[in-house]
Structures are given as structure tokens and as C-alpha cells.
Design an enzyme around this catalytic site. Structure first.
Site, PDB file in Angstrom:
ATOM      1  N   GLY A   1       0.840  -1.193   0.000  1.00 18.81           N
ATOM      2  CA  GLY A   1       0.000   0.000   0.000  1.00 18.81           C
ATOM      3  C   GLY A   1       0.869   1.234   0.000  1.00 18.81           C
ATOM      4  O   GLY A   1       2.072   1.163   0.277  1.00 18.81           O
ATOM      5  N   GLY A   2       0.280   2.359  -0.324  1.00 20.42           N
ATOM      6  CA  GLY A   2       1.019   3.607  -0.357  1.00 20.42           C
ATOM      7  C   GLY A   2       1.411   4.078   1.034  1.00 20.42           C
ATOM      8  O   GLY A   2       0.968   3.539   2.055  1.00 20.42           O
ATOM      9  N   SER A   3       2.244   5.084   1.049  1.00 22.57           N
ATOM     10  CA  SER A   3       2.669   5.697   2.300  1.00 22.57           C
ATOM     11  C   SER A   3       1.445   6.181   3.076  1.00 22.57           C
ATOM     12  O   SER A   3       0.495   6.706   2.497  1.00 22.57           O
ATOM     13  CB  SER A   3       3.590   6.880   1.977  1.00 22.57           C
ATOM     14  N   SER A   4       1.451   5.961   4.370  1.00 24.55           N
ATOM     15  CA  SER A   4       0.402   6.409   5.292  1.00 24.55           C
ATOM     16  C   SER A   4      -0.948   5.729   5.053  1.00 24.55           C
ATOM     17  O   SER A   4      -1.981   6.234   5.498  1.00 24.55           O
ATOM     18  CB  SER A   4       0.253   7.933   5.259  1.00 24.55           C
ATOM     19  N   ALA A   5      -0.938   4.579   4.379  1.00 23.40           N
ATOM     20  CA  ALA A   5      -2.185   3.838   4.149  1.00 23.40           C
ATOM     21  C   ALA A   5      -2.612   3.055   5.383  1.00 23.40           C
ATOM     22  O   ALA A   5      -3.757   2.614   5.466  1.00 23.40           O
ATOM     23  CB  ALA A   5      -2.036   2.890   2.962  1.00 23.40           C
ATOM     24  N   GLY A   6      -1.694   2.843   6.336  1.00 26.59           N
ATOM     25  CA  GLY A   6      -2.043   2.117   7.548  1.00 26.59           C
ATOM     26  C   GLY A   6      -1.428   0.736   7.651  1.00 26.59           C
ATOM     27  O   GLY A   6      -1.825  -0.058   8.510  1.00 26.59           O
ATOM     28  N   LYS A   7      -0.465   0.437   6.819  1.00 28.74           N
ATOM     29  CA  LYS A   7       0.157  -0.888   6.817  1.00 28.74           C
ATOM     30  C   LYS A   7       0.838  -1.229   8.130  1.00 28.74           C
ATOM     31  O   LYS A   7       0.666  -2.339   8.650  1.00 28.74           O
ATOM     32  CB  LYS A   7       1.174  -0.999   5.669  1.00 28.74           C
ATOM     33  N   SER A   8       1.596  -0.321   8.688  1.00 31.40           N
ATOM     34  CA  SER A   8       2.337  -0.593   9.931  1.00 31.40           C
ATOM     35  C   SER A   8       1.396  -0.916  11.086  1.00 31.40           C
ATOM     36  O   SER A   8       1.668  -1.821  11.883  1.00 31.40           O
ATOM     37  CB  SER A   8       3.220   0.593  10.311  1.00 31.40           C
TER      38      SER A   8
ATOM     39  N   ASP B   1      10.465   0.364   5.274  1.00 25.80           N
ATOM     40  CA  ASP B   1      11.040   1.494   6.008  1.00 25.80           C
ATOM     41  C   ASP B   1      12.290   1.065   6.780  1.00 25.80           C
ATOM     42  O   ASP B   1      13.260   1.828   6.873  1.00 25.80           O
ATOM     43  CB  ASP B   1      10.022   2.106   6.975  1.00 25.80           C
TER      44      ASP B   1
END
Length: 177
Positions: free
Chosen positions: A10-17, A37
Site C-alpha cells: 500500500g502507499g505511504s500512510s495507508a495504515g500498513k504498519s 522502512d
């Protein structure tokens, strides 16, 4: 085939982490987390710029060179070797190359049970999260929100626009076999 690797794209800041942390909490067995990251953080300083490494532009664009790609390939093989050794693995990645990025992972993970998960988020919501985080170049989230999914095939997709990380993790965990 038993799932050995859960790969989130997913894109940056999509909530993956956040989903990764929740997956580690809800899955019955321990799963190790590896994220793009962490790879970027592990790079020597000379590869964080325009000289063949990875460069983050002021407009949110990301440019990768041959030096980064070589280390990324080694990292992918490391992740695959860890899964082959018996550890459950959750990967958090950003497929800047869309289908080509997935193909690199498919080659590294050949023979392993992989659950491919797309993590989507409305570009405006991701941009607001990016601004709140304060650790990303403005524009990265919006530019990546759709780009990273182009030509990528998933077993499952979740959308974090209005769904919390825990609910997404539970949906993913239900597909782990």
C-alpha cells in the site's frame, strides 16, 4: 498451501504498519515483521540520495537507483530465507513499480505460501495522516495511493479509509491458512 508470508502492499500512510502490529497480536503463532522502512533506515547514508540509492523528493516523489535495487534484492532473499527456515513473516512494502515490484517478490518467494494483501486508503485521508505524522515529504501519500496497486494481483484487499487496523488485521487473519 500453508501461509508462510503475508505481504502487505500500500502507499505511504495507508495504515500498513498499524495492521502489521495488529496481525502480530491476533495471529495465534508468532510472526516476524519486515518493512521497507526498516530497509531504508538500514541503508548507508551515501545511498540516501541521487547517487544510485533512494531519493525522496520534496514533492513526495521517490526515485530508486541500481544500488538500492541490489540491496533490496538481497533483503527480499533474506526475508524468503527466514520464511523457509520456518518463521511466519509479515512484510510491509510499497510497490512503487506496481506489477514489476510484485514480480520481484514472486521470484524471491517462489515455493512459499504467500497471502498477497492490498492495503488501500483514500488519497485525501492518507494525505491527512501523512501531514499528522510529520515524517514524510508532503505529497508522497497522495501520489502513491493508486500508483502502488497498478497491475498488482491480490488474494485480499482491505481499505483503511474508514476501517481500523484491528478490523483489517482480523479480516487478513481469517484468510491465513
Amino acid at each position: 498451501m500453508t501461509t508462510q508470508v503475508i505481504l502487505l502492499n500500500g502507499g505511504s500512510s495507508a495504515g500498513k504498519s498499524g495492521i502489521v502490529r495488529c496481525l502480530q497480536a491476533v495471529l495465534p503463532d508468532p510472526w516476524l515483521a519486515f518493512g521497507i522502512d526498516s530497509l531504508v533506515d538500514a541503508l548507508p547514508p551515501r545511498l540516501r540520495g541521487p547517487d544510485g540509492g533512494i531519493e525522496f523528493a520534496d514533492d513526495g516523489g521517490v526515485h530508486v537507483g541500481a544500488g538500492f535495487r541490489a540491496l533490496e534484492a538481497a533483503w527480499m532473499e533474506e526475508v524468503a530465507a527466514t520464511a523457509r527456515a520456518g518463521a511466519g513473516i509479515v512484510v510491509d512494502d510499497v510497490f512503487l513499480g506496481g506489477a514489476a515490484s510484485q514480480q520481484r517478490w514472486q521470484e524471491a518467494l517462489a515455493g512459499l505460501g504467500v497471502l498477497w494483501v492490498g492495503v488501500r486508503c483514500d488519497p485525501e485521508v492518507a494525505a491527512a495522516r501523512e501531514l499528522a505524522r510529520g515524517d514524510r515529504a508532503e505529497g508522497m501519500a497522495a501520489s502513491q495511493a493508486q500508483l502502488v496497486h497498478l497491475g498488482v494481483t491480490y488474494d485480499l484487499e482491505v481499505d483503511t479509509t474508514h476501517t481500523e487496523s484491528l478490523a483489517c488485521a482480523r479480516a487478513i487473519a481469517a484468510h491465513v491458512g
